[in-house]
Enzyme design. Sequence first.
Site, PDB file in Angstrom:
ATOM      1  N   ASP A  38      14.999  26.188 -29.373  1.00  0.00           N
ATOM      2  CA  ASP A  38      15.393  25.024 -30.166  1.00  0.00           C
ATOM      3  C   ASP A  38      16.275  24.044 -29.403  1.00  0.00           C
ATOM      4  OD1 ASP A  38      17.866  26.194 -30.064  1.00  0.00           O
ATOM      5  OD2 ASP A  38      17.884  26.837 -32.152  1.00  0.00           O
ATOM      6  N   ASP A  90      11.498  31.927 -28.391  1.00  0.00           N
ATOM      7  CA  ASP A  90      12.530  32.368 -29.330  1.00  0.00           C
ATOM      8  C   ASP A  90      11.848  32.650 -30.670  1.00  0.00           C
ATOM      9  OD1 ASP A  90      15.103  32.799 -30.434  1.00  0.00           O
ATOM     10  OD2 ASP A  90      15.067  30.766 -31.241  1.00  0.00           O
ATOM     11  N   CYS A 105       3.824   2.016   2.382  1.00  0.00           N
ATOM     12  CA  CYS A 105       5.120   1.354   2.166  1.00  0.00           C
ATOM     13  C   CYS A 105       6.119   2.308   1.505  1.00  0.00           C
ATOM     14  CB  CYS A 105       4.951   0.122   1.284  1.00  0.00           C
ATOM     15  SG  CYS A 105       3.887  -1.146   2.006  1.00  0.00           S
ATOM     16  N   ASP A 138      19.642  28.058 -27.391  1.00  0.00           N
ATOM     17  CA  ASP A 138      18.879  28.612 -26.281  1.00  0.00           C
ATOM     18  C   ASP A 138      19.095  27.851 -24.977  1.00  0.00           C
ATOM     19  OD1 ASP A 138      17.569  30.584 -27.924  1.00  0.00           O
ATOM     20  OD2 ASP A 138      16.381  28.958 -28.751  1.00  0.00           O
ATOM     21  N   CYS A 183       0.844  -1.193   0.000  1.00  0.00           N
ATOM     22  CA  CYS A 183       0.000   0.000   0.000  1.00  0.00           C
ATOM     23  C   CYS A 183       0.878   1.241   0.000  1.00  0.00           C
ATOM     24  CB  CYS A 183      -0.935   0.010   1.207  1.00  0.00           C
ATOM     25  SG  CYS A 183      -0.067   0.223   2.769  1.00  0.00           S
ATOM     26  N   CYS A 187      38.689 -21.612 -22.410  1.00  0.00           N
ATOM     27  CA  CYS A 187      39.246 -22.342 -21.268  1.00  0.00           C
ATOM     28  C   CYS A 187      38.648 -21.819 -19.973  1.00  0.00           C
ATOM     29  CB  CYS A 187      40.771 -22.200 -21.234  1.00  0.00           C
ATOM     30  SG  CYS A 187      41.301 -20.492 -21.016  1.00  0.00           S
ATOM     31  N   CYS A 205      38.902 -18.139 -19.122  1.00  0.00           N
ATOM     32  CA  CYS A 205      37.877 -17.293 -19.753  1.00  0.00           C
ATOM     33  C   CYS A 205      36.617 -17.253 -18.881  1.00  0.00           C
ATOM     34  CB  CYS A 205      37.514 -17.834 -21.136  1.00  0.00           C
ATOM     35  SG  CYS A 205      38.848 -17.774 -22.339  1.00  0.00           S
TER      36      CYS A 205
END
Length: 824
Positions: free
Chosen positions: A696, A500, A19, A700, A16, A81, A84
């Site tokens: 833009d 602008d 929590c 700006d 709920c 191997c 790895c």
Amino acid sequence: MAELLHTQIRITGMGCASCVGRVEGALRATTGVCSAEVNFATKTADITYEASFEEILDALNTAGYPSATRQIRLDIDGITCASCVNRIERILQASPGVSDVAVNLATKSATVTYAEGVTEAAMLAKTLTEAGYPARPEAEDGADHNCKIDEFAEMRRATVFAAMLALPVFVLEMGGHMIPAFHHWVHSTIGLQASYLIQFALASALLVGPGRVFYAKGIPSLLRGAPDMNALVALGTGAAYLYSVLATFAPQVLPQGTANVYFEAAAVIVVLILLGRLMEARAKGRTGAAIRKLAGLQPKTARVERDGTTQDQPIAEIIVGDIIQIRPGERVPVDGNVLDGTSYVDESMITGEPIPIGKAKNDPVVGGTVNGTGALRIRATHVGSDTVLAQVVRLVEQAQGAKLPIQTLVDRITYYFVPAVIGVALLTVVAWLIFGPAPALPLALVAGVSVLIIACPCAMGLATPTSIMVGTGRAAELGVLFRKGDALQQLQQAKVIALDKTGTLTLGRPELEEVATTNGFDCAEVLRLAAAAEARSEHPIATAITRAGPDILPDVKEFSSLTGLGLRAQVEGHSVLIGSDRLMVQTGIDLGSLRPDAQIRAAQGATPIYVAIDGQAAAALTVSDPIKPGTPEALTRLHEMGVTLAMVTGDNAQTAQALADKLGIDHVTAEVLPEGKVDAIEKLQTRFGTLAFVGDGINDAPALARADIGVAIGTGTDVAIETADVVLMSGDLRGVANAVEISQRTMRNIRQNLGWAFGYNTLLIPVAAGALYPFGGYLLSPALAAGAMALSSVFVVSNALRLRRIRTSIPGASDNSLRREAVA
């Protein structure tokens, strides 16, 4: 100072809204965690930290809210191997969120368990690939969605099973109360004690089976001193059940006349709450529809040219530089540039614009968009999580998981709400035992259980995040991305919107607007000669004139540029002079009737260019930066919303004021550098209050950052504009009006939800406690309390889902529906 990291993880165990505060408290108490915000609707936590991630996971486990985990398998090349194996295990274990790794040398694969949200299979595969072990995740198409479907199906089975067990209990007990003849029949056939035993057996099976979840989560939360909604249900049903067990097997220990059973209350409460959760889960599943639609737009495979052949490859295996073939009608698989072919591509899923865009060699294409009738070959430039579509999904997910300022107050209330409800329930029981009429004990039990059950704060916790999820999802479908959650709340508070000019109000490039001829010259012929001469120049105005001319231009001889004035050239034997009025005066050209009209256009913000042919004035070409389509409509709508409009631009004051007068803009600040725009914005904020700036997103950036809400005009291919709070995927300014409208409607929806949730609890807790009993002996049944509580949460989620039906108030303003895309 250590580098700050940010992640979002899924949390389990949250029953709920109360929590939320406990999870946030546990996270913030962890050393190295700078901030933590938990979203109850999405069950996620946004964490900024510089600590060990294992410490964060440990803190969640200790608090009883562990992180959700997922297990995936990676197929790995290059394992030769055991060394790895060890190296791969170390690489994966060092990845954030990974809790367990098992690498199998024989199958050349790794099984990885990780915290959901912190990483993903593709990122782990990329990490291994970069380390020299090419890896790819095993196909898990729709795994997450299928997991949710399975979870929903399991919840539905549990609800149906619980209802089958509860129905006989309800009929045996409540049937006798409602129909006296049925009560007498039960008493004379199976007997009252046998009826109690049957109810006991069925209720016990129900509580141990489908109802076990409430006790498994609620009792530990009680023992931790942090009770949640499950604790309320466990206390309420447990009290009713234990009282009924005593009444059944040891009635002598209860006061005379109080040995009544309430098995039906415990059983029906569990069924109704499970049913409420089922309905809530189904409704909440629809709140994330926008992200699922977006994610589903990317095709699963692509036709790739490799080693001289064409083969279908899974999207996860495409790399930057791959050449991909796209047939007519197919979706573009990844971002790229066109190598050859021409077509029209429907980019409405990104920009919201319904008109397909023409594509030819070197043009960019975006993954997820729909190719038209032509065939294309593209070179992949961005794949995986770097594509525009992936960025859009990520931005929407961030916005949906965001916490608005209003939610902080709600979380603070719900944190203390459950303990307060338990206290109210205890006071209710005590008050009934002291002041209630005989028999007081069963009445006290009914009232106390009703208070516990009806006061679940789930509706409070769901009120804000569900509206955010649906609102931001719908906004994304309309081409509006809320990068930051608080922008959704702030935008509807904006008193002034500053814009602008170049590239925002206007197209950002000059266009030839008008050709006025004189002395009997033909318009088309003048434009043909002027375009040919200007084709030799790189000036933006020259480009606009050339663009307006015919495709085939005559040859030009003796071209010369006259710095600051214009140009001179020989075209098809004609002497062509193009430039300003000063150039014409210097060369003795009489402009005659051309000058007055040109001066009027100049006062309106346009630029007049004069053309003389063979020493005689021929025409005045008017060049201007055109207003974007839809801009007047958008500004009118914003004015109707009560917003003050301002223009902040670096252009000259005369041009700016002429444009402002034409568009009805209230305030103009012109001839300012980027730093000056910041000062202008601060003055507007002081005068009007909350301000949104529209630009833009590149030149700006300082202004976008300084504004209360920065709105960036996107291009559809650059969505990661870090300084903006809101990104418009298309260049259409009507998207600003849409963004404001979505913000207003979403906040109105949130206020409705919060009003309902708080009003519900404020009114019904006293009713459940017995406030109406003195007025007619009415006492709320615990079963009805459970039904009311469940319906409250469903109401909140259903109300939020209404936001999916938002239609823009401006027709044609990026009103894109991904439903159309899903069918394509």
